[in-house]
Design an enzyme around this catalytic site. Structure first.
Site, short mmCIF file in Angstrom:
data_model
loop_
_atom_site.label_atom_id
_atom_site.label_comp_id
_atom_site.label_asym_id
_atom_site.label_seq_id
_atom_site.Cartn_x
_atom_site.Cartn_y
_atom_site.Cartn_z
N GLY A 1 40.46 5.28 29.56
CA GLY A 1 40.73 6.69 29.86
C GLY A 1 39.57 7.36 30.55
O GLY A 1 38.44 7.35 30.06
N TYR B 1 38.29 13.84 30.00
CA TYR B 1 37.06 14.55 29.60
C TYR B 1 36.18 13.69 28.70
O TYR B 1 34.97 13.58 28.93
CB TYR B 1 37.43 15.87 28.91
N GLU C 1 48.65 30.42 30.36
CA GLU C 1 47.91 30.26 31.63
C GLU C 1 48.87 29.93 32.77
O GLU C 1 48.71 30.42 33.89
CB GLU C 1 46.84 29.17 31.49
N ASP D 1 41.41 14.03 22.60
CA ASP D 1 42.66 14.36 21.91
C ASP D 1 43.19 13.19 21.09
O ASP D 1 44.17 13.35 20.36
CB ASP D 1 43.73 14.79 22.93
N ALA E 1 39.27 20.36 25.70
CA ALA E 1 38.33 19.69 26.61
C ALA E 1 36.90 19.90 26.13
O ALA E 1 36.03 19.03 26.28
CB ALA E 1 38.50 20.26 28.02
N GLN E 2 36.67 21.08 25.56
CA GLN E 2 35.34 21.40 25.04
C GLN E 2 34.90 20.37 23.99
O GLN E 2 33.79 19.84 24.05
CB GLN E 2 35.47 22.79 24.38
C1 LIG Z 1 47.18 23.24 31.45
C2 LIG Z 1 46.13 22.96 30.41
C3 LIG Z 1 45.09 23.86 30.24
C4 LIG Z 1 44.09 23.58 29.30
N1 LIG Z 1 43.06 24.46 29.17
C5 LIG Z 1 42.05 24.18 28.34
C6 LIG Z 1 40.92 25.03 28.27
O1 LIG Z 1 40.88 26.08 28.92
N2 LIG Z 1 39.90 24.67 27.46
C7 LIG Z 1 39.92 23.53 26.72
O2 LIG Z 1 38.92 23.24 26.03
N3 LIG Z 1 40.98 22.68 26.74
C8 LIG Z 1 42.05 22.97 27.52
N4 LIG Z 1 43.14 22.13 27.59
C9 LIG Z 1 43.17 20.92 26.72
C10 LIG Z 1 42.34 19.79 27.35
O3 LIG Z 1 42.72 19.60 28.69
C11 LIG Z 1 42.47 18.48 26.57
O4 LIG Z 1 42.09 18.74 25.24
C12 LIG Z 1 41.58 17.39 27.20
O5 LIG Z 1 42.05 17.05 28.47
C13 LIG Z 1 41.53 16.15 26.31
O6 LIG Z 1 40.62 15.24 26.87
P1 LIG Z 1 40.83 13.67 26.70
O7 LIG Z 1 39.64 13.01 27.30
O8 LIG Z 1 41.19 13.32 25.30
O9 LIG Z 1 42.14 13.35 27.54
P2 LIG Z 1 42.46 13.63 29.08
O10 LIG Z 1 41.52 14.57 29.66
O11 LIG Z 1 43.92 13.93 29.09
O12 LIG Z 1 42.21 12.22 29.75
C14 LIG Z 1 42.99 11.09 29.48
C15 LIG Z 1 42.81 10.14 30.65
O13 LIG Z 1 43.43 8.91 30.31
C16 LIG Z 1 44.30 8.52 31.37
N5 LIG Z 1 45.39 7.77 30.75
C17 LIG Z 1 46.41 8.26 30.00
N6 LIG Z 1 47.18 7.25 29.56
C18 LIG Z 1 46.62 6.12 30.05
C19 LIG Z 1 46.95 4.74 29.94
N7 LIG Z 1 47.99 4.30 29.21
N8 LIG Z 1 46.15 3.84 30.56
C20 LIG Z 1 45.06 4.24 31.30
N9 LIG Z 1 44.72 5.53 31.44
C21 LIG Z 1 45.49 6.45 30.80
C22 LIG Z 1 44.76 9.81 32.01
O14 LIG Z 1 45.18 9.59 33.35
C23 LIG Z 1 43.46 10.64 31.94
O15 LIG Z 1 42.62 10.34 33.03
C24 LIG Z 1 44.16 22.39 28.49
C25 LIG Z 1 45.23 21.50 28.67
C26 LIG Z 1 46.21 21.78 29.61
C27 LIG Z 1 47.35 20.80 29.79
#
Ligand SMILES: Cc1cc2nc3c(=O)[nH]c(=O)nc-3n(C[C@H](O)[C@H](O)[C@H](O)COP(=O)(O)OP(=O)(O)OC[C@H]3O[C@@H](n4cnc5c(N)ncnc54)[C@H](O)[C@@H]3O)c2cc1C
Length: 395
Positions: A8, A11, A162, A290, A306-307
């Site tokens: 992944g 963030y 948003e 997440d 994301a934070q």
């Molecule tokens: C519209 C929107 C607005 C938001 N605004 C905020 C905000 O203002 N502040 C805040 O703190 N949070 C916000 N969030 C929440 C935040 O975006 C998430 O909590 C954050 O992205 C989680 O990070 P992560 O690294 O766990 O997953 P992600 O950032 O979702 O990254 C997961 C990665 O894994 C990849 N992936 C997924 N499945 C697979 C697979 N099977 N194989 C290989 N790769 C894969 C995806 O392509 C992605 O690159 C928002 C979310 C959304 C949808």
């Protein structure tokens, strides 16, 4: 040398990768795309504020030391006994794994919701929302069918609000372009809970609600969606709504893979981690973002943001570095520093709190822009920030 595989490039994964690179570690990063996208800005892409390409950064522009490998593929499963990851197009072995493939939508078992709604999941789906609305509005010009001008947004949390903020700026422009009377457009946000934006203080929720309703959105709060059919939303205790655009933003959960693999999970499917962010079931697997079920000091689960995800990525990199070099005792407990929540309500205004101080209007909007710049800085320092600020952040 220990084989490190990061699953992944969101963030948590990218932050772990950049810090591991700085610490001199080599690793393989597996991501579904060759770019990293800014999920927290996807509502802007969906609402048409800017071209979708402005919300992504090629991973190779971030990981510049070339000591690591990028595999663009999808994770299918993990074999913990053999320490292998099966991808759609191959297999990788690992000594240590960072699991950070993020979230999937939560449909709460509502029939038809997954099949007949759009969602903001990634760049492609954000683009699809924008294109779909444009197509339906163009279709209206031919058919005069009012359903083509009706949009239902399910969920009034951060993502839903948003997105509404963006739509209420984008739709008048689209109507102007297509010569459609904007007063005929019907945007309804349907939320089962008794209020919008539970992440911010009640007076700020009122500010957000007024901002959006002044622009023409209808907020229908405390109404449950029972079922979704093609172009129709069935509600509890209210008439069905017929709309050509139905967008679901009402919930997220971790990828079901964690439960399928038998990790100890919470009700959102997130896997329980130790204070060092290792899985409680397997110390060779670090889990971030997440996907991780991590409690704060009061024992409450941290929110999926994301934070939190970026801070987890940094801690994972440092702990993993200590672990692979045999300095387990140097691993540090994860101590998140939560700086508040900011919700944009379009280009120029927002609401939220910064370290407990309520902010609204342009101040909130500027603060939100500043968090994006800070993130870019953490990700790629001055070079990436300078390169991408104009393009991505559109200050
Ligand atoms: C519209 C929107 C607005 C938001 N605004 C905020 C905000 O203002 N502040 C805040 O703190 N949070 C916000 N969030 C929440 C935040 O975006 C998430 O909590 C954050 O992205 C989680 O990070 P992560 O690294 O766990 O997953 P992600 O950032 O979702 O990254 C997961 C990665 O894994 C990849 N992936 C997924 N499945 C697979 C697979 N099977 N194989 C290989 N790769 C894969 C995806 O392509 C992605 O690159 C928002 C979310 C959304 C949808």
């Amino acid at each position: 040398m220990a084989k490190i595989v990061i699953l992944g490039g969101g963030y948590a994964g990218m932050m772990a990768a950049t810090h591991l690179e700085q610490l001199g570690e080599s690793f393989t990063l597996v991501n579904a795309h060759e770019y990293h996208y800014l999920t927290t800005l996807l509502h802007e892409a969906a609402g048409g504020r800017s071209d979708v390409h402005n919300y992504c950064i090629p991973i190779r522009d971030i990981l510049t030391k070339r000591t690591s490998e990028l595999v663009v593929d999808k994770v299918k499963t993990i074999n913990r006994e053999n320490r292998t990851v099966t991808l759609e197009n191959g297999e990788l072995s690992y000594d240590y794994l960072v699991y950070a493939i993020g979230w999937v939508p939560e449909f709460f078992g509502i029939p038809g919701l997954a099949e007949y709604s759009l969602g903001i999941r990634d760049l492609e789906s954000a683009k699809e929302i924008r294109q779909h609305i444009e197509e339906r509005f163009k279709k209206y010009k031919e058919t005069q069918d009012s359903r083509d001008l009706r949009i239902v947004v399910g969920g009034a949390g951060l993502t839903g609000i948003e997105l509404l903020g963006e739509l209420m700026e984008f739709l008048p422009q689209l109507c102007q372009q297509l010569d459609i009377d904007f007063s005929l457009v019907d945007v309804q946000c349907i939320e089962a809970m008794p209020s919008i934006l539970p992440q911010v203080a009640p007076p700020l929720r009122d500010v957000a609600a007024k901002t959006l309703t002044d622009k023409g959105a209808k907020l229908r709060i405390g109404i449950k969606i029972l079922k979704v059919e093609p172009n129709k939303v069935i509600l509890e205790g209210a008439d069905p709504v017929e709309a050509s655009t139905i967008i679901w933003t009402g919930g997220v959960r971790a990828n079901p893979l964690l439960q399928e693999l038998g990790f100890t999970c919470d009700r959102r499917g997130r896997a329980k981690v130790t204070p060092y962010l290792q899985s409680v079931d397997d110390e060779r697997i670090f889990i971030g973002g997440d996907s991780a079920w991590c409690d704060d000091e009061q024992g409450r689960p941290l929110p999926p943001t994301a934070q939190v995800a970026t801070q987890m990525g940094t801690t994972i990199a440092k702990n993993l570095h200590a672990l692979v070099h045999g300095h387990k005792e140097e691993m540090k407990s994860f101590r998140p520093s939560l700086k508040g929540t900011l919700a944009s309500l379009g280009r120029e205004v927002g609401v939220g709190d910064m370290g407990g101080i309520p902010v609204r209007g342009m101040v909130a909007s500027l603060a939100k822009e500043a968090t994006k710049v800070k993130y870019l800085w953490e990700l790629g320092g001055m070079r990436l920030t300078a390169e991408k600020t104009q393009q991505v952040v559109q200050l």
